[in-house]
Motif scaffolding. Structure first.
Motif, PDB file in Angstrom:
ATOM      1  N   HIS A  13     -76.352 -21.496  59.133  1.00 53.84           N
ATOM      2  CA  HIS A  13     -77.334 -21.369  58.062  1.00 53.84           C
ATOM      3  C   HIS A  13     -77.439 -22.627  57.212  1.00 53.84           C
ATOM      4  O   HIS A  13     -77.781 -22.563  56.038  1.00 53.84           O
ATOM      5  N   PRO A 113     -63.325 -16.869  58.321  1.00 54.17           N
ATOM      6  CA  PRO A 113     -64.109 -18.094  58.452  1.00 54.17           C
ATOM      7  C   PRO A 113     -64.664 -18.531  57.102  1.00 54.17           C
ATOM      8  O   PRO A 113     -65.074 -17.707  56.295  1.00 54.17           O
ATOM      9  N   ASN A 114     -64.635 -19.824  56.872  1.00 54.96           N
ATOM     10  CA  ASN A 114     -65.152 -20.382  55.633  1.00 54.96           C
ATOM     11  C   ASN A 114     -66.609 -20.780  55.862  1.00 54.96           C
ATOM     12  O   ASN A 114     -66.896 -21.764  56.525  1.00 54.96           O
ATOM     13  N   MET A 115     -67.534 -19.997  55.300  1.00 59.12           N
ATOM     14  CA  MET A 115     -68.964 -20.223  55.533  1.00 59.12           C
ATOM     15  C   MET A 115     -69.609 -21.004  54.385  1.00 59.12           C
ATOM     16  O   MET A 115     -70.817 -21.094  54.308  1.00 59.12           O
ATOM     17  N   LEU A 116     -68.795 -21.538  53.481  1.00 54.14           N
ATOM     18  CA  LEU A 116     -69.360 -22.258  52.330  1.00 54.14           C
ATOM     19  C   LEU A 116     -70.002 -23.567  52.791  1.00 54.14           C
ATOM     20  O   LEU A 116     -69.526 -24.229  53.701  1.00 54.14           O
ATOM     21  N   LEU A 117     -71.109 -23.914  52.119  1.00 53.73           N
ATOM     22  CA  LEU A 117     -71.831 -25.137  52.461  1.00 53.73           C
ATOM     23  C   LEU A 117     -71.690 -26.143  51.332  1.00 53.73           C
ATOM     24  O   LEU A 117     -71.455 -25.778  50.190  1.00 53.73           O
TER      25      LEU A 117
END
Lengths: 123, 285
Positions: A13, A113-117
């Protein structure tokens, strides 16, 4: 606790990354097998939503070759058991998921899971 | 004390200490459980259909535990690592993601049968940096559009939150509508200060028969334990105010009782009882 069921739903994303952003590729993974309750109704319900090729590829990458290349027309109990095992019992504990398009890497640690952007990646 | 969302961003506010405190507080547990059951009720999933749900802001898995118990498969996202750690310790069944919902989701279209969120989206209303992507409307827009995409048609999302003003409700609902959602706000116990809860009940699709926004619970609907504390005392007080003056405590009965008591104790000069006892004197002028 990334299971293949969620991996099969997950696309990248990052801003502007809209094509070829699925499925995310596993990298340097450690997996763990944990038994889960078998629920055939749920699987039947979920079947139409599966991207079959992505699931089979991901399963092969994790060393599970029990699923056929093509999604079978006939659904029997034995097949559902296999599907249940692949979808819900294989947990990826460590490693990363990498987007095939933009190469953004989502690290997985402790099963989360680290989904940070970063700021410039937010759409 | 001011609201937690005004003190610090969620991933900092819910540090190790606060995450433990929050999860072990039995009052918080009770409230979270009640709201989760109510959200599931509003979600109105067909019974007996095993669904895949999204828990937005799952935290330490207080709501997830209830989803497990009800037999749903779920995926949880939260922005506070400490909360997720507690969730891991509690061994919840769902898959957990460290994700900032204001940055949007990356789920494939039509992934979920429904979404719930308990006490979360008020956190989106504060800007943390001056970068344009960190403004509340931008974050809300990103959140709602990606959520709308991730849900199946038809399905619902029920988001409980704590607005501090009507403007906030207005902002959130208008952005949700722009993102393609139908539905609206459901307020439970609108007249109670403590029990009042606001649910944003959003619909995706629905075909010809448009979905109806469910009604909020009223005070009368549930008697007894489900009501807020101290509600009864307030009611009693109100009744007294309506009926005007209080009943005279020192009436004739009271005087007779006292005099009888004095006589028994052998006190001198206790006046005799008569028909005039306890009567008011006539006004002289």
């Amino acid at each position: 606790m990334v299971r293949l069921i969620t991996h099969n739903l997950l696309a990248c994303h990052v801003k502007g990354c809209t094509s070829n952003n699925f499925p995310l590729q596993f990298k340097d993974v450690q997996i763990e097998l944990r038994e889960a309750e078998f629920n055939p109704d749920f699987l039947r319900n979920f079947m139409p939503r599966i991207e079959w090729k992505a699931l089979v590829d991901a399963a092969r990458q994790l060393g599970d070759t029990s699923l056929p290349e093509e999604q079978p027309e006939m659904v029997d109990d034995e097949f559902l058991q296999k599907l249940h095992h692949v979808l819900l019992e294989v947990h990826v504990e460590e490693g990363a998921m990498v987007c095939p398009n933009c190469n953004h890497s989502y690290p997985i640690s402790n099963g989360i899971p680290n989904m940070l952007l970063a700021e410039h990646e937010i759409g | 004390m001011s609201r937690p969302e005004l003190q610090a961003p969620p991933e900092i506010y819910y540090g190790d200490v606060e995450a433990k405190k929050y999860t072990n507080n039995s009052r918080v547990q009770q409230i979270q459980a009640d709201m989760t059951y109510r959200a599931l009720e509003l979600l109105n999933l067909p019974p007996g259909d095993p669904a895949l749900l999204l828990d937005i802001g799952c935290g330490s898995g207080l709501s997830g535990e209830i989803l497990d118990e009800q037999g749903y498969t779920w995926v949880g996202v939260d922005v506070a690592p400490s909360m997720l750690e507690v969730a891991l310790e509690r061994e919840v069944e769902g898959d957990l993601f460290l994700q900032d919902i204001g940055q949007g989701f990356g789920f494939r279209p039509g992934s979920f049968d429904g979404a719930i969120s308990i006490s979360v989206i008020q956190w989106l209303l504060n800007a943390e940096t001056s970068h344009p992507t960190s403004s509340p409307p931008h974050r809300l827009m990103r959140f709602f559009t990606t959520l709308h995409a991730a849900l199946r048609n038809p399905s619902r999302a029920v988001l409980q939150f704590y607005p501090t003003s009507d403007d906030q409700v207005q902002l959130i609902t208008s952005i949700a509508q722009k993102a393609g959602f139908g539905g609206g706000v459901v307020v439970d116990y609108p007249n109670s200060k403590k029990a009042r809860k606001v649910y944003l009940c959003l619909f995706v699709g629905g075909g010809g028969g448009a979905q109806q926004v469910p009604k909020g619970l009223e005070d009368e609907a549930e008697e007894g334990e489900a009501r807020a504390q101290f509600e009864k005392r307030r009611e009693r007080l109100k009744k007294r105010q309506i009926s005007g003056k209080r009943k005279n405590v020192k009436g004739k009965d009271w005087i007779l009782r006292k005099k009888e008591l004095y006589r028994q104790r052998g006190k001198d000069n206790v006046p005799n009882d008569s028909k005039y006892t306890g009567r008011k004197r006539k006004a002289v002028f």
